[in-house]
Design an enzyme around this catalytic site. Structure first.
Site, PDB file in Angstrom:
ATOM      1  N   GLU A 418       2.132  -2.142   4.998  1.00  0.00           N
ATOM      2  CA  GLU A 418       3.340  -2.493   4.239  1.00  0.00           C
ATOM      3  C   GLU A 418       4.481  -2.900   5.170  1.00  0.00           C
ATOM      4  OE1 GLU A 418       4.163   0.517   1.280  1.00  0.00           O
ATOM      5  OE2 GLU A 418       2.321   0.010   0.215  1.00  0.00           O
ATOM      6  N   GLU A 494      -5.130   0.345   0.144  1.00  0.00           N
ATOM      7  CA  GLU A 494      -4.469   1.561  -0.364  1.00  0.00           C
ATOM      8  C   GLU A 494      -4.352   1.413  -1.864  1.00  0.00           C
ATOM      9  OE1 GLU A 494      -1.039   2.815   1.974  1.00  0.00           O
ATOM     10  OE2 GLU A 494      -0.129   3.543   0.126  1.00  0.00           O
TER      11      GLU A 494
HETATM   12  C1  GAL Z   1       2.553   3.376   0.026  1.00  0.00           C
HETATM   13  C2  GAL Z   1       2.651   3.661   1.504  1.00  0.00           C
HETATM   14  C3  GAL Z   1       2.155   5.041   1.837  1.00  0.00           C
HETATM   15  C4  GAL Z   1       2.757   6.028   0.892  1.00  0.00           C
HETATM   16  C5  GAL Z   1       2.398   5.658  -0.517  1.00  0.00           C
HETATM   17  C6  GAL Z   1       2.898   6.627  -1.559  1.00  0.00           C
HETATM   18  O1  GAL Z   1       3.347   2.330  -0.374  1.00  0.00           O
HETATM   19  O2  GAL Z   1       1.901   2.733   2.233  1.00  0.00           O
HETATM   20  O3  GAL Z   1       2.479   5.360   3.156  1.00  0.00           O
HETATM   21  O4  GAL Z   1       4.129   6.030   1.077  1.00  0.00           O
HETATM   22  O5  GAL Z   1       2.978   4.412  -0.796  1.00  0.00           O
HETATM   23  O6  GAL Z   1       2.555   6.188  -2.838  1.00  0.00           O
END
Ligand code: GAL
Length: 801
Positions: A418, A494
């Protein structure tokens, strides 16, 4: 010219096994530590006798008290930072003269400075990177002590979006070699050709000549199978020493290779031996696996020619109540719990992991996405790594890849998570540069990044650096990807970000909630007590529930798979973002290691085990409407009974992943029975529990190693007079240990519990607590006792040897 060409072992020329045993030692015992040292604590004449003595790995933050006022904030786990100094005195023997001596750090959080005998060896800002310094020229022999001093500065906070830990939290090694030796991370083993009948193993070896050795040397590289038998070997003689670093390329050909896979992670080992004038002067081992894989725009991921969905999880590096201090057994236990759920992949969110994690993934069979950075030049928190980006990113990326590129478990490199530059043109330039470095370091694995702007104008995407387009979230856009990004290969880098507090249930459960949301410093949705329902019906607004996500992933081969955010709860980043919450709610498993209910949804989908998981507990108010869910597999239907009366037979319809009944609560027993073609497959009963009368403890293992590192994880619960677990129990349990082990921590998985993890007493949380026991170096029996007011005590005995 360096004269002492042969190195000595106890006064004689070293034999091959002695060279190996003598080469690399853990250098972790009996360090001195202070959080209150003067700025010049590197001085050799400093009196550190009053400092605390401890063994590494060590994380000082986890020893502190929780407070929302710590500068890390509760996003960083509400624990303290600061500046810590570590010192260690050591003697070198006559035999060490003539050797080249290095110190290797697996990771120091952060901004480390390392000194030997008062001399600065270097600074390393990145808290997750492994690094080496050569000590040779500064050392004393003949009984004069040497002093190594390390400063770790974690005072400028916030510098992380999660709990980082502080100090020398990973292992430290001392390496002693002949001046002519295999360099640090000096082998790169690839397999340019593999099929079921044969394989070619290409070994690039860098032999370092650190003291002007002249002449020629011999390099032998042998491949050993898992039992230590030599499978193939190649020897190059008369290699002229031409430089400080001498590169040698060798190829081995083998027949009928045993392939590495997630279900059969077969490991070979390359043994590199360096000879000078017929004498072995160095021996270096590289564990490897032989496997081939591909990502395809249509088929997704295949391993050794077979289609496989990556069923991965993201994990941060902390070990819950143990903090960031690395412990191999604690890591192995996390991976065992995840294997039990059917997980086959790990993303090392969002930084280079401890090397032990990759060793375990090699051995246990996980598809690792090894990630380098959470930010580039633009910061995400005030004092983060972006401050060091310009000076250090190239070296950090190269070092991470050099260290990790022989691990068969590593399949994907991620150059960032991100990254804010994806929305700017700078993203194009930086991604391009990182992509070039990464390809230079390893042309055999795809490069990805966790992107969140799912359109082709994304700068990182446009850079062309990505072989594999990785997206975080945006499950609603998944189906459009092949049209929006024609011909690309994808991975769900993710996904999910579902939320749950283990053992807490809110009704009704059949509407999905995207919360809690914090807006403008105000908490506008969510439970005031900071609980989140553990039916799979809550996710962060940017995410999706476990079921929503998995339904999509399993439908679309082109997505290759997913890495769930997250496998385990972790310290920091609580969502609800409100104190006293100080750890996350995202895990499929809670911080103490207790699975939440969704664990069993995955288990029913991802393993062959026969699953029937029924929840919630059966302790409610009379007349209350309660939703009963069941996850099941290997059966056509489930029938639920309440006090022997059938509540109906349910079958999963379409793509459903659970069945549900809505009942009016009456105390008694619910029983679920799963059936296949009318035949009973499995049954589960839950009874309304009465008052707690008795404590029980169960150990994950009761035979431990007396090595000062091994751990046992003891589950603590209370039972009523009929032996039913009391699901909402909150009793305070006090622990006492006797024998050769210590209580390293206690926990209960409650993200809002502010008592110290070091405490020897712990309230049960939704009926459960965990005691983390660590052995000492002395063998013997270990007895743990648990007491609670008004409860029958419990005792458990373990053996450490
Ligand atoms: C994502 C991020 C993670 C964590 C997650 C929580 O956007 O990459 O590190 O913060 O959200 O939902």
């Amino acid at each position: 010219m360096w004269l002492s060409l042969f190195i000595l072992c106890n006064g004689h020329t070293c034999q091959p096994h002695e060279i190996e045993e003598d080469r690399r030692h853990l250098f972790t015992e009996s360090w001195k530590f202070s959080l209150d040292a003067p700025d010049d604590a590197y001085r050799t004449d400093l009196d550190d006798s009053g400092w605390r003595t401890l063994d590494l790995p060590h994380d000082w933050s986890i020893e502190g008290n929780f407070s929302k006022d710590h500068p890390a904030g509760y996003g960083g786990g509400a624990l303290p930072g600061g500046i810590g100094w570590y010192r260690k005195s050591f003697l070198l023997s006559e035999d060490d003269k003539g050797k080249v001596i290095y110190i290797d750090f697996d990771g120091v959080y952060q901004e480390s400075e390392v000194y030997i005998n008062g001399q600065l060896l270097g600074k390393r800002p990145n808290g997750y990177i492994s690094f080496r310094y050569e000590l040779t020229d500064y050392l004393h022999y003949d009984g004069i002590p040497n002093v190594i001093a390390v400063k770790a500065d974690n005072s400028l906070q916030p510098n992380s979006r999660w709990y980082s830990g502080s100090g020398i939290y990973r292992n430290v090694w001392m390496v002693k070699t002949h001046p002519l030796h295999v360099d640090h991370w000096g082998t790169f083993v690839t397999t340019p050709h593999i099929n079921t009948t044969s394989a070619t193993i290409k070994i690039n070896t860098t032999v370092r000549n650190s003291k002007n050795v002249t002449g020629t040397f011999t390099l032998q590289s042998a491949l050993l199978d898992q039992d230590g038998n030599e499978v193939a070997s190649i020897k190059n003689d008369n290699i002229t020493i031409i430089a400080d670093k001498n590169e040698v390329v060798q190829n081995l050909h083998i027949t009928t290779p045993q392939l590495w896979s997630t279900s059969q992670p077969y490991l070979y080992k390359v043994v590199s031996s360096v000879y000078l004038d017929g004498n072995m002067v160095d021996r270096y081992e590289t564990p490897i696996g032989i496997r081939y894989f591909s990502f395809d725009p249509k088929v997704g991921f295949t391993l050794n020619g077979e289609k496989m969905i990556i069923k991965g999880v993201n994990n941060h590096h902390d070990l819950g109540a143990l903090g960031a201090a690395v412990n191999t057994r604690a890591l192995e236990r996390q991976l065992e719990i995840l294997k039990g759920m059917g997980v086959n992949g790990i993303r090392t969110a969002h930084n280079p992991p401890t090397p032990e994690l990759l060793d375990l993934c090699d051995r246990m069979g996980f598809i690792v996405m090894d990630e380098a950075f959470d930010m580039w030049s633009k910061s995400k928190s005030k004092f983060d790594y972006s401050r060091h980006w310009e000076a250090w990113h190239e070296q950090d990326l190269r070092d991470m890849m050099k260290r990790d590129r022989n691990h068969p478990s590593v399949f994907i490199w991620s150059i960032g998570n991100e990254i804010p530059e994806q929305w700017e043109d700078t993203g194009l330039l930086i991604a391009n540069r990182l992509g070039k470095i990464a390809k230079e370091m390893d042309p055999t694995r795809p490069i990805t990044a966790g992107l969140n702007h799912p359109y082709p104008d994304n700068s990182i995407y446009r850079s062309g650096a990505l072989d594999l387009v990785g997206f975080n979230y945006h499950h609603e856009d998944f189906e459009t990807f092949p049209d929006v990004f024609p011909g690309e290969k994808f991975i769900g880098a993710e996904t999910t970000s579902a939320l749950a507090t283990r053992g807490h249930y809110d009704m009704p459960s059949d509407s999905i909630r995207r919360w809690p949301i914090r807006w403008d410093q105000k908490f506008i949705e969510g439970n005031q007590d900071l609980t989140v329902s553990a039916y799979d019906h809550v996710s962060a607004p940017w995410g999706s529930t476990h079921e929503e996500t998995w339904k999509l992933i399993k439908k679309h081969d082109f997505l290759s798979g997913m890495y769930i955010w997250t496998g385990f709860d972790y310290l920091g980043e609580p969502t609800p973002y409100e104190f006293p919450a100080r750890s996350s709610f995202f895990g499929v498993v809670d911080l103490a290691g207790f699975p939440k209910d969704s664990y069993y949804m995955y288990q029913s989908e991802w393993t062959k085990d026969t699953v029937l998981h029924v929840f919630p507990h059966w302790n409610w108010e009379v007349g209350q409407k309660v939703d009963v869910w069941a996850y099941y597999n290997n059966a056509d239907e489930v029938e639920l009974f309440l006090n022997e009366k059938s509540q109906g037979i349910k079958k999963k319809q379409g793509d459903e992943l659970h069945v549900m009944w809505k009942l009016d609560f009456q105390p008694g027993t619910i029983r679920a029975v799963s059936r296949s073609a009318g035949r009973e497959v499995k049954r589960k009963e839950i009874e309304t529990a009465g008052r707690p009368v008795k404590i029980v403890m169960e150990a994950d293992r009761s035979d431990l190693k007396a090595d000062g590192k091994d751990m046992a994880f003891i589950t603590v619960k209370v039972l009523d007079k009929d032996g039913n677990m009391v699901p909402r129990a909150e009793n305070l349990i006090r622990f006492e240990i006797n024998g050769n082990a210590t209580i390293a921590a206690t926990d209960n998985g409650d993200p809002t519990d502010l008592s110290s993890f070091q405490s020897h007493q712990r309230k049960l949380f939704n009926g459960l607590a965990m005691v983390f026991i660590k052995t000492t170096k002395v063998g013997g029996s270990v007895i743990l006792r648990a007491h609670g007011d008004g409860l029958e005590n419990a005792t458990i005995e373990l053996v450490s040897q």
